[in-house]
Write a protein that holds these residues in place. Structure first.
Motif, PDB file in Angstrom:
ATOM      1  N   PRO A   9      -7.503 -40.093 -21.430  1.00 12.08           N
ATOM      2  CA  PRO A   9      -8.110 -40.473 -20.147  1.00 12.08           C
ATOM      3  C   PRO A   9      -9.503 -39.872 -19.991  1.00 12.08           C
ATOM      4  CG  PRO A   9      -5.864 -39.668 -19.860  1.00 12.08           C
ATOM      5  CD  PRO A   9      -6.279 -39.316 -21.254  1.00 12.08           C
ATOM      6  N   ARG A  10     -10.458 -40.726 -19.686  1.00 10.59           N
ATOM      7  CA  ARG A  10     -11.826 -40.299 -19.434  1.00 10.59           C
ATOM      8  C   ARG A  10     -12.336 -41.037 -18.197  1.00 10.59           C
ATOM      9  NH1 ARG A  10     -13.326 -35.893 -21.833  1.00 10.59           N
ATOM     10  NH2 ARG A  10     -15.487 -36.552 -21.596  1.00 10.59           N
ATOM     11  N   GLU A  11     -13.518 -40.659 -17.757  1.00  6.98           N
ATOM     12  CA  GLU A  11     -14.121 -41.322 -16.602  1.00  6.98           C
ATOM     13  C   GLU A  11     -15.573 -41.633 -16.915  1.00  6.98           C
ATOM     14  OE1 GLU A  11     -15.215 -39.792 -12.260  1.00  6.98           O
ATOM     15  OE2 GLU A  11     -13.045 -40.063 -12.504  1.00  6.98           O
ATOM     16  N   ARG A  12     -16.000 -42.849 -16.578  1.00  7.97           N
ATOM     17  CA  ARG A  12     -17.385 -43.264 -16.799  1.00  7.97           C
ATOM     18  C   ARG A  12     -17.879 -43.976 -15.544  1.00  7.97           C
ATOM     19  NH1 ARG A  12     -18.345 -47.086 -21.823  1.00  7.97           N
ATOM     20  NH2 ARG A  12     -17.563 -45.219 -22.901  1.00  7.97           N
ATOM     21  N   ARG A  13     -18.961 -43.469 -14.990  1.00  8.89           N
ATOM     22  CA  ARG A  13     -19.525 -44.014 -13.746  1.00  8.89           C
ATOM     23  C   ARG A  13     -18.478 -44.089 -12.639  1.00  8.89           C
ATOM     24  NH1 ARG A  13     -21.602 -47.891 -17.499  1.00  8.89           N
ATOM     25  NH2 ARG A  13     -23.754 -47.436 -18.090  1.00  8.89           N
ATOM     26  N   GLY A  14     -17.647 -43.053 -12.574  1.00  6.05           N
ATOM     27  CA  GLY A  14     -16.653 -42.972 -11.515  1.00  6.05           C
ATOM     28  C   GLY A  14     -15.408 -43.801 -11.736  1.00  6.05           C
ATOM     29  N   LYS A  15     -15.306 -44.483 -12.888  1.00  3.61           N
ATOM     30  CA  LYS A  15     -14.143 -45.322 -13.161  1.00  3.61           C
ATOM     31  C   LYS A  15     -13.355 -44.759 -14.343  1.00  3.61           C
ATOM     32  CE  LYS A  15     -16.273 -49.593 -11.473  1.00  3.61           C
ATOM     33  NZ  LYS A  15     -16.631 -51.004 -11.800  1.00  3.61           N
ATOM     34  N   PRO A  16     -12.033 -44.647 -14.203  1.00  2.00           N
ATOM     35  CA  PRO A  16     -11.220 -44.123 -15.305  1.00  2.00           C
ATOM     36  C   PRO A  16     -11.075 -45.152 -16.428  1.00  2.00           C
ATOM     37  CG  PRO A  16      -9.816 -44.813 -13.494  1.00  2.00           C
ATOM     38  CD  PRO A  16     -11.234 -44.961 -13.010  1.00  2.00           C
ATOM     39  N   TYR A  17     -10.957 -44.665 -17.640  1.00  2.00           N
ATOM     40  CA  TYR A  17     -10.697 -45.543 -18.781  1.00  2.00           C
ATOM     41  C   TYR A  17     -10.023 -44.732 -19.877  1.00  2.00           C
ATOM     42  CZ  TYR A  17     -14.471 -43.525 -21.586  1.00  2.00           C
ATOM     43  OH  TYR A  17     -15.250 -42.666 -22.311  1.00  2.00           O
ATOM     44  N   ASN A  18      -9.490 -45.420 -20.869  1.00  2.00           N
ATOM     45  CA  ASN A  18      -8.796 -44.791 -21.984  1.00  2.00           C
ATOM     46  C   ASN A  18      -9.701 -44.826 -23.212  1.00  2.00           C
ATOM     47  OD1 ASN A  18      -6.996 -43.792 -23.848  1.00  2.00           O
ATOM     48  ND2 ASN A  18      -5.653 -45.584 -23.844  1.00  2.00           N
ATOM     49  N   LEU A  19     -10.135 -43.664 -23.665  1.00  2.00           N
ATOM     50  CA  LEU A  19     -11.035 -43.575 -24.816  1.00  2.00           C
ATOM     51  C   LEU A  19     -10.322 -43.866 -26.137  1.00  2.00           C
ATOM     52  CD1 LEU A  19     -13.760 -42.728 -26.137  1.00  2.00           C
ATOM     53  CD2 LEU A  19     -12.953 -40.350 -26.012  1.00  2.00           C
ATOM     54  N   ARG A  20      -9.025 -43.580 -26.212  1.00  4.64           N
ATOM     55  CA  ARG A  20      -8.333 -43.622 -27.511  1.00  4.64           C
ATOM     56  C   ARG A  20      -8.444 -44.961 -28.242  1.00  4.64           C
ATOM     57  NH1 ARG A  20      -7.406 -43.681 -31.773  1.00  4.64           N
ATOM     58  NH2 ARG A  20      -5.742 -42.779 -33.054  1.00  4.64           N
ATOM     59  N   PRO A  21      -8.206 -46.124 -27.597  1.00  5.80           N
ATOM     60  CA  PRO A  21      -8.294 -47.379 -28.354  1.00  5.80           C
ATOM     61  C   PRO A  21      -9.713 -47.747 -28.782  1.00  5.80           C
ATOM     62  CG  PRO A  21      -7.901 -47.827 -26.037  1.00  5.80           C
ATOM     63  CD  PRO A  21      -7.734 -46.355 -26.223  1.00  5.80           C
ATOM     64  N   LEU A  22     -10.707 -47.038 -28.258  1.00  4.97           N
ATOM     65  CA  LEU A  22     -12.090 -47.309 -28.649  1.00  4.97           C
ATOM     66  C   LEU A  22     -12.476 -46.563 -29.922  1.00  4.97           C
ATOM     67  CD1 LEU A  22     -13.811 -47.110 -25.135  1.00  4.97           C
ATOM     68  CD2 LEU A  22     -12.719 -49.072 -26.245  1.00  4.97           C
ATOM     69  N   ILE A  23     -11.611 -45.640 -30.357  1.00  2.00           N
ATOM     70  CA  ILE A  23     -11.861 -44.891 -31.592  1.00  2.00           C
ATOM     71  C   ILE A  23     -11.162 -45.611 -32.736  1.00  2.00           C
ATOM     72  CG2 ILE A  23     -11.614 -42.679 -32.774  1.00  2.00           C
ATOM     73  CD1 ILE A  23     -11.423 -41.342 -30.030  1.00  2.00           C
TER      74      ILE A  23
END
Length: 219
Positions: free
Chosen positions: A154-168
């Motif tokens: 779990p990460r946050e970008r521009r105030g919105k949460p997202y999941n970094l794992r599938p992007l790796i």
């Protein structure tokens, strides 16, 4: 009151599309995306190449960069596409651009592209990076292994949460001790190396990040 007639800009019937691969080196590390685009416009003019322009009241060079490179990063795989009126040979275009390019831009290859092919930003599917930590970490490989064991990051970008794992898509330590990563680079799903570093527990400002490849969709 009559409206002024619309200005139109006519191009040669054999306008040709070109793609240039180039390196962005240390002296341009802190030059932003828009300034790089302006640099290419000046370089093409300095090379005395017949740059094609859009039509309308505010004509702009028909020029597109493949993917924005964050400030502080270097690269040897950047791409820019542009149109020229006429069809000068790609080797002649390459020679002129190498002579006209400023310090920090190293032209590597110029090739022609089919005019109906998708625009270069729409073709980028993944990016590869090589990261050198300014202070080597003896537990780097162990940190990478622990990170990859996670199903979600779990990460946050521009105030919105997202999941970094599938992007790796790939993450490993090379024999020389650098961190090699391949990240997804699609609209709405773009992995960033600095966020991978944060997830590993490192300060991105204490690393040198180099983009080593832009992976394109087959066309």
């Amino acid at each position: 009151m009559e409206r002024p007639a619309t200005r139109r800009y006519h191009h040669s019937p054999n306008t040709m599309r070109y793609r240039t691969t180039y390196a962005k080196t240390k002296s341009m590390r802190y030059t932003g995306h828009l300034d790089v685009q302006r640099t290419w416009e000046r370089t093409l003019r300095r090379a005395r190449l017949p740059l094609a322009y859009t039509q309308g009241f505010n004509p702009r060079p028909k020029l597109t960069l493949a993917a924005a490179l964050p400030l502080g990063f270097t690269s040897d795989c950047e791409m820019v596409e542009f149109y020229l009126d006429g069809d000068p040979p790609s080797d002649e275009v390459e020679t002129r651009l190498r002579e006209a390019a400023p310090p920090g831009i190293a032209v590597q290859l110029v090739e022609t592209v089919a005019s109906k092919a998708p625009k270069i930003p729409n073709l980028v599917k993944s990016t590869r990076y090589r990261v050198t930590l300014l202070e080597p970490a003896s537990d780097l490989a162990a940190r990478v292994d622990r990170l990859l064991e996670n199903e979600t990051l779990p990460r946050e970008r521009r105030g919105k949460p997202y999941n970094l794992r599938p992007l790796i898509e790939d993450l490993r330590v090379s024999e020389s001790g650098t961190l090699e990563m391949q990240l997804t680079a699609r609209p709405g799903a773009t992995g960033r190396p600095e966020e991978v570093l944060l997830a590993l527990g490192f300060d991105p400002l204490a690393a040198r990040i180099h983009r080593s490849a832009l992976l394109l969709e087959d066309t």
